[in-house]
Design a protein around this motif. Structure first.
Motif, PDB file in Angstrom:
ATOM      1  N   VAL A 102       0.984  -1.174   0.032  1.00  0.00           N
ATOM      2  CA  VAL A 102      -0.061   0.058   0.014  1.00  0.00           C
ATOM      3  C   VAL A 102       0.891   1.283   0.058  1.00  0.00           C
ATOM      4  O   VAL A 102       0.564   2.255  -0.972  1.00  0.00           O
ATOM      5  N   GLN A 103       1.883   1.381   0.841  1.00  0.00           N
ATOM      6  CA  GLN A 103       2.632   2.557   1.030  1.00  0.00           C
ATOM      7  C   GLN A 103       3.455   2.788  -0.163  1.00  0.00           C
ATOM      8  O   GLN A 103       3.473   3.967  -0.766  1.00  0.00           O
ATOM      9  N   ILE A 104       4.098   1.686  -0.984  1.00  0.00           N
ATOM     10  CA  ILE A 104       5.014   1.928  -2.123  1.00  0.00           C
ATOM     11  C   ILE A 104       4.253   2.155  -3.173  1.00  0.00           C
ATOM     12  O   ILE A 104       4.382   3.289  -3.994  1.00  0.00           O
ATOM     13  N   LYS A 105       2.979   1.635  -3.373  1.00  0.00           N
ATOM     14  CA  LYS A 105       1.933   2.001  -4.377  1.00  0.00           C
ATOM     15  C   LYS A 105       1.448   3.676  -4.561  1.00  0.00           C
ATOM     16  O   LYS A 105       1.686   4.197  -5.402  1.00  0.00           O
ATOM     17  N   LYS A 110       1.947   9.100  -6.353  1.00  0.00           N
ATOM     18  CA  LYS A 110       2.255  10.381  -6.093  1.00  0.00           C
ATOM     19  C   LYS A 110       3.689  11.101  -6.234  1.00  0.00           C
ATOM     20  O   LYS A 110       3.765  11.993  -6.150  1.00  0.00           O
ATOM     21  N   LYS A 111       4.495  10.070  -6.993  1.00  0.00           N
ATOM     22  CA  LYS A 111       5.770  10.394  -7.119  1.00  0.00           C
ATOM     23  C   LYS A 111       6.485  11.202  -5.751  1.00  0.00           C
ATOM     24  O   LYS A 111       7.164  12.170  -5.943  1.00  0.00           O
TER      25      LYS A 111
END
Length: 119
Positions: A102-105, A110-111
């Protein structure tokens, strides 16, 4: 899928460490390395970490020669990291199974170069 380096300092955390490591192994995002740096623990922390490292090549263990504190342990692990991202996980904390996914996606959509989350 980018490699994530998970940084975990160890100091007398044997009571919690297996659960912490299992929360990493259970991640839905599987492209990670876990670097644990033992800061001269006097319990079975180093033994537990080493046993997991022997079973999973993504887990690496470094032992400091003298007790130097969590900051030195974290910086030692960062120096050994190979990941595109670095994630900090204390030795007595747990992650939900989809935390990294979830966090990496979200970061990639959002770059973002840096994020933090509450517990």
């Amino acid at each position: 899928m980018n490699l994530i380096s998970i940084i975990t300092p160890l100091y007398n955390c044997a009571a919690f460490l297996e659960q912490t490591i299992q929360s990493v192994i259970s991640q839905t995002y599987q492209n990670w390395e876990m670097i644990m740096v033992d800061d001269c623990s006097q319990d079975d922390s180093l033994l537990i970490a080493t046993q997991y490292a022997e079973k999973d090549k993504r887990i690496k263990v470094i032992k400091l020669e003298k007790n130097s504190g969590a900051a030195v342990a974290r910086n030692t692990a960062i120096a050994a990291a190979n990941g595109r991202y670095i994630a900090f996980l204390d030795s007595d904390d747990l992650w939900l199974p989809n935390k990294l996914e979830v966090q990496i996606k979200w970061m990639e959509e959002k770059k973002l170069l840096f994020t933090c989350s509450s517990y």
